[in-house]
Motif scaffolding. Structure first.
Motif, PDB file in Angstrom:
ATOM      1  N   HIS A  76       4.239  -7.126   2.510  1.00 41.32           N
ATOM      2  CA  HIS A  76       2.790  -7.249   2.254  1.00 41.32           C
ATOM      3  C   HIS A  76       2.675  -7.826   0.839  1.00 41.32           C
ATOM      4  CE1 HIS A  76       1.757  -4.263   5.530  1.00 41.32           C
ATOM      5  NE2 HIS A  76       3.025  -3.940   5.302  1.00 41.32           N
ATOM      6  N   ARG A  83      -0.708   0.633  -7.826  1.00 42.12           N
ATOM      7  CA  ARG A  83      -1.083   2.007  -7.470  1.00 42.12           C
ATOM      8  C   ARG A  83      -0.157   3.015  -8.159  1.00 42.12           C
ATOM      9  NH1 ARG A  83      -1.929   0.289  -1.899  1.00 42.12           N
ATOM     10  NH2 ARG A  83      -1.260   2.253  -0.989  1.00 42.12           N
ATOM     11  N   TYR A  96       0.209  10.528   1.771  1.00 40.22           N
ATOM     12  CA  TYR A  96      -0.188   9.124   1.857  1.00 40.22           C
ATOM     13  C   TYR A  96      -1.435   8.915   2.715  1.00 40.22           C
ATOM     14  CZ  TYR A  96       0.143   4.131   3.007  1.00 40.22           C
ATOM     15  OH  TYR A  96      -0.137   2.801   3.204  1.00 40.22           O
ATOM     16  N   ILE A 106      -4.459   1.986   0.751  1.00 37.39           N
ATOM     17  CA  ILE A 106      -4.679   0.579   1.071  1.00 37.39           C
ATOM     18  C   ILE A 106      -6.067   0.144   0.576  1.00 37.39           C
ATOM     19  CG2 ILE A 106      -4.981  -1.058   2.988  1.00 37.39           C
ATOM     20  CD1 ILE A 106      -2.845   0.563   4.531  1.00 37.39           C
ATOM     21  N   TYR A 146      -5.094  -7.126   2.661  1.00 36.90           N
ATOM     22  CA  TYR A 146      -5.804  -6.416   1.600  1.00 36.90           C
ATOM     23  C   TYR A 146      -7.158  -7.067   1.333  1.00 36.90           C
ATOM     24  CZ  TYR A 146      -1.410  -3.940   0.740  1.00 36.90           C
ATOM     25  OH  TYR A 146      -0.282  -3.171   0.874  1.00 36.90           O
ATOM     26  N   HIS A 179      -5.127  -4.036   9.020  1.00 37.16           N
ATOM     27  CA  HIS A 179      -4.223  -3.221   8.189  1.00 37.16           C
ATOM     28  C   HIS A 179      -4.801  -1.831   7.969  1.00 37.16           C
ATOM     29  CE1 HIS A 179      -1.640  -3.099   4.244  1.00 37.16           C
ATOM     30  NE2 HIS A 179      -1.126  -2.358   5.210  1.00 37.16           N
ATOM     31  N   PHE A 223      -1.756  -2.268  12.256  1.00 40.87           N
ATOM     32  CA  PHE A 223      -1.232  -0.969  11.814  1.00 40.87           C
ATOM     33  C   PHE A 223      -1.683   0.070  12.845  1.00 40.87           C
ATOM     34  CE2 PHE A 223      -1.340   2.250   8.016  1.00 40.87           C
ATOM     35  CZ  PHE A 223      -0.124   2.796   8.406  1.00 40.87           C
ATOM     36  N   HIS A 251       2.874  -2.622  13.507  1.00 38.37           N
ATOM     37  CA  HIS A 251       3.369  -1.485  12.710  1.00 38.37           C
ATOM     38  C   HIS A 251       3.300  -0.272  13.629  1.00 38.37           C
ATOM     39  CE1 HIS A 251       2.559  -3.882   9.111  1.00 38.37           C
ATOM     40  NE2 HIS A 251       2.958  -2.902   8.320  1.00 38.37           N
ATOM     41  N   GLU A 254       5.181   4.839  11.983  1.00 38.13           N
ATOM     42  CA  GLU A 254       5.570   5.132  10.593  1.00 38.13           C
ATOM     43  C   GLU A 254       5.413   6.625  10.325  1.00 38.13           C
ATOM     44  OE1 GLU A 254       3.457   2.761   7.710  1.00 38.13           O
ATOM     45  OE2 GLU A 254       4.401   3.734   5.992  1.00 38.13           O
ATOM     46  N   HIS A 274       8.770  -0.430  11.486  1.00 44.53           N
ATOM     47  CA  HIS A 274       8.788   0.951  10.956  1.00 44.53           C
ATOM     48  C   HIS A 274       9.672   1.808  11.850  1.00 44.53           C
ATOM     49  CE1 HIS A 274       6.262   0.910   7.414  1.00 44.53           C
ATOM     50  NE2 HIS A 274       5.390   0.167   8.077  1.00 44.53           N
ATOM     51  N   ASP A 326       9.519  -4.232   3.416  1.00 49.05           N
ATOM     52  CA  ASP A 326       8.134  -3.746   3.487  1.00 49.05           C
ATOM     53  C   ASP A 326       7.424  -3.892   2.140  1.00 49.05           C
ATOM     54  OD1 ASP A 326       5.875  -2.730   4.736  1.00 49.05           O
ATOM     55  OD2 ASP A 326       6.417  -0.626   4.450  1.00 49.05           O
ATOM     56  N   ASN A 328       5.313  -3.679  -0.737  1.00 48.80           N
ATOM     57  CA  ASN A 328       3.863  -3.470  -0.830  1.00 48.80           C
ATOM     58  C   ASN A 328       3.590  -2.519  -1.990  1.00 48.80           C
ATOM     59  OD1 ASN A 328       3.053  -0.568   0.109  1.00 48.80           O
ATOM     60  ND2 ASN A 328       4.682  -1.159   1.522  1.00 48.80           N
ATOM     61  N   THR A 331       3.692   1.948  -0.666  1.00 49.10           N
ATOM     62  CA  THR A 331       4.800   2.782  -0.195  1.00 49.10           C
ATOM     63  C   THR A 331       6.171   2.264  -0.630  1.00 49.10           C
ATOM     64  OG1 THR A 331       4.958   1.538   1.897  1.00 49.10           O
ATOM     65  CG2 THR A 331       3.510   3.462   1.876  1.00 49.10           C
TER      66      THR A 331
HETATM   67  O1  NIG Z   1       3.943  -0.851   5.800  1.00 49.37           O
HETATM   68  N1  NIG Z   1       1.685   0.986   6.729  1.00 49.37           N
HETATM   69  C1  NIG Z   1       0.907   0.131   6.344  1.00 49.37           C
HETATM   70  N2  NIG Z   1       1.178  -0.755   5.410  1.00 49.37           N
HETATM   71  C2  NIG Z   1       2.148  -0.595   4.397  1.00 49.37           C
HETATM   72  C3  NIG Z   1       1.628   0.187   3.255  1.00 49.37           C
HETATM   73  C4  NIG Z   1       0.565  -0.557   2.605  1.00 49.37           C
HETATM   74  C5  NIG Z   1      -0.041   0.135   1.420  1.00 49.37           C
HETATM   75  O2  NIG Z   1       0.054   1.362   1.263  1.00 49.37           O
HETATM   76  O3  NIG Z   1      -0.643  -0.595   0.623  1.00 49.37           O
HETATM   77  C6  NIG Z   1       3.438  -0.098   4.981  1.00 49.37           C
HETATM   78  O4  NIG Z   1       3.963   0.954   4.617  1.00 49.37           O
END
Ligand code: NIG
Ligand code: FE
Length: 424
Positions: A76, A83, A96, A106, A146, A179, A223, A251, A254, A274, A326, A328, A331
């Motif tokens: 991403h 963050r 989370y 997010i 985003y 997302h 997602f 996705h 997860e 995931h 991944d 981003n 995470t």
């Molecule tokens: O792959 N799971 C959703 N998207 C991301 C996390 C994105 C974020 O927290 O900004 C992921 O873990």
């Protein structure tokens, strides 16, 4: 150019590696690679190729491993802000998905991304890409997601197309308008799902055909998770995308098992990603399909969680397993596939050879490019790495330092070694 005297040349020849066949490196000792016009022209022993191609410019890889460039099939990459505050909260016990439900996560990156200019987004993403490149990633998938509103999502697509054009990395672009539920639709997730299907996807489809007429359509991803899109909404979005001709990704699993992996198989998605809480039935379905199982070990690590993708089960079922970062801001802000390999060996039970195959030929398959990249075979794009180690098992074994010495991208050599110097 002739790269010769590689202590170990890993060709990864023979196509994607399914199930227990994972880990066939095609290792040649004292190997050589001939590169012509950005492509691999010949592969063989150093003696053979040096005799056949005298007078060729050379690159001496003695003491080194030479292997295909890493393909990172899930990132991403484009976002505004960071963050760091939430990292501190999570380490103090916050969850989370609870932070996300409270309008953070997010959604806080969405706020920062919506207000960032395209120049800022490009500049910040470019520096991430260059760090990835220095760590050996020569092709990366990159998702939007985003923006969560048409105009911003299109801005992200435009920025990614520019970065792909500029190089040196090649990008495989994905539209991830699904997302999270856009903040404007917080209490109406079905309304946002309908907006994606009825407005965003058709607009993206048209926009792409005018702005990137030479490229095939981007992937569409969802997602599929509690507090994001449920299985029915994921099916609605992906079915609509398929109808419009988009290739698919998802996705799945997860945090919870909603059945997203079986949905991916049913719709012929390129990958399901995931796969931590995936059920046995979903794993069996993946194993009988061509949908690549993409594992993202940097994510549970980044969240300090203890469950990783059950890789052994996935391989026993005959799946095509791949690894990705991944990368981003929430995470897993990780820009190196070398670290995904380190974690896969420790927490998923992969051998270094399996983790390498999952990060090259199989990850190329996850973005439908295994015919062009992911291995060192005549006719393929000349994307390869010279590692400053004599044995491929240093990947996995060592962590926290970059083992890449040179990156060769479309036949051009980029030196990575920082070296040391002393000022007078
Ligand atoms: O792959 N799971 C959703 N998207 C991301 C996390 C994105 C974020 O927290 O900004 C992921 O873990
Ligand atoms: Fe992701």
């Amino acid at each position: 150019m002739l790269i010769h005297s590689a202590t170990q040349l890993l060709t990864l020849q023979g196509g994607p590696q399914r199930g227990r066949d994972l880990g066939k490196l095609g290792l040649l000792e004292n190997g050589a690679v001939l590169i012509r016009d950005e492509k691999i022209a010949a592969v063989g022993s150093s003696a053979e190729l040096r005799a056949a191609y005298p007078g060729e410019p050379t690159l001496d890889a003695s003491g080194c491993v030479v292997m295909p460039g890493f393909v990172d099939p899930h990132t991403h990459l484009i976002w505004g802000g960071d963050r760091a505050n939430e990292f501190e909260m999570k380490m103090a016990g916050a969850k989370y998905l609870d932070i996300l439900a409270a309008g953070g996560g997010i959604i806080s990156t969405v706020r920062a991304t919506r207000t960032a200019s395209i120049e800022t987004l490009i500049a910040q993403t470019r520096s991430r890409l260059l760090r990835m490149f220095a760590c050996g990633t020569t092709t990366a998938e990159a998702k939007t997601g985003y923006g969560l509103q048409t105009a911003t999502e299109l801005r992200l697509l435009k920025a990614l197309l520019r970065l792909d054009d500029e190089g040196p990395l090649d990008l495989a672009i994905t539209f991830l308008g699904a997302h999270a539920i856009a903040p404007e639709y917080k209490d109406n997730p079905q309304g946002y799902t309908d907006l994606i299907c009825e407005t965003m996807l058709p607009i993206v489809c048209q926009w792409w055909q005018t702005h990137a007429p030479r490229l095939s359509l981007p992937f569409v991803d969802v997602f599929c998770e509690n507090k994001a899109f449920d299985l029915a909404q994921s099916r609605q979005i992906l079915s609509k995308a398929r109808e419009l001709g988009f290739p698919l990704k998802i996705h799945a699993d997860e945090f919870d098992n909603l059945g997203g992996a079986s949905l991916a198989v049913e719709l012929g998605a390129a990958s399901a990603d995931h796969l931590v809480k995936t059920s046995d039935a979903d794993i069996q379905a993946l194993g009988k399909s061509d949908t690549v199982a993409v594992s993202l070990p940097c994510t549970p690590f980044g969240l300090a969680e203890h469950n990783y993708t059950p890789a052994r089960k996935i391989l026993d079922a005959g799946c095509i397993l791949a690894l990705a970062t991944d990368c981003n801001p929430g995470t897993a802000w990780c820009e190196t596939m070398q670290f995904a390999i380190v974690l896969a060996c420790r927490y998923m039970g992969l051998s270094p050879a399996q983790a390498i195959a999952a990060s090259t030929i199989n990850s190329a398959q996850a973005i439908c490019r295994a015919d062009k990249i992911g291995s060192i075979e005549p006719g393929k794009q000349a994307d390869l790495l010279v590692l400053s180690v004599p044995d491929y098992r240093h990947l996995g074994y060592r962590f926290g330092t970059n083992l890449v010495k040179q990156v060769v991208k479309r036949g051009r050599v980029y030196s990575v070694d920082v070296g040391y110097y002393r000022t007078a």
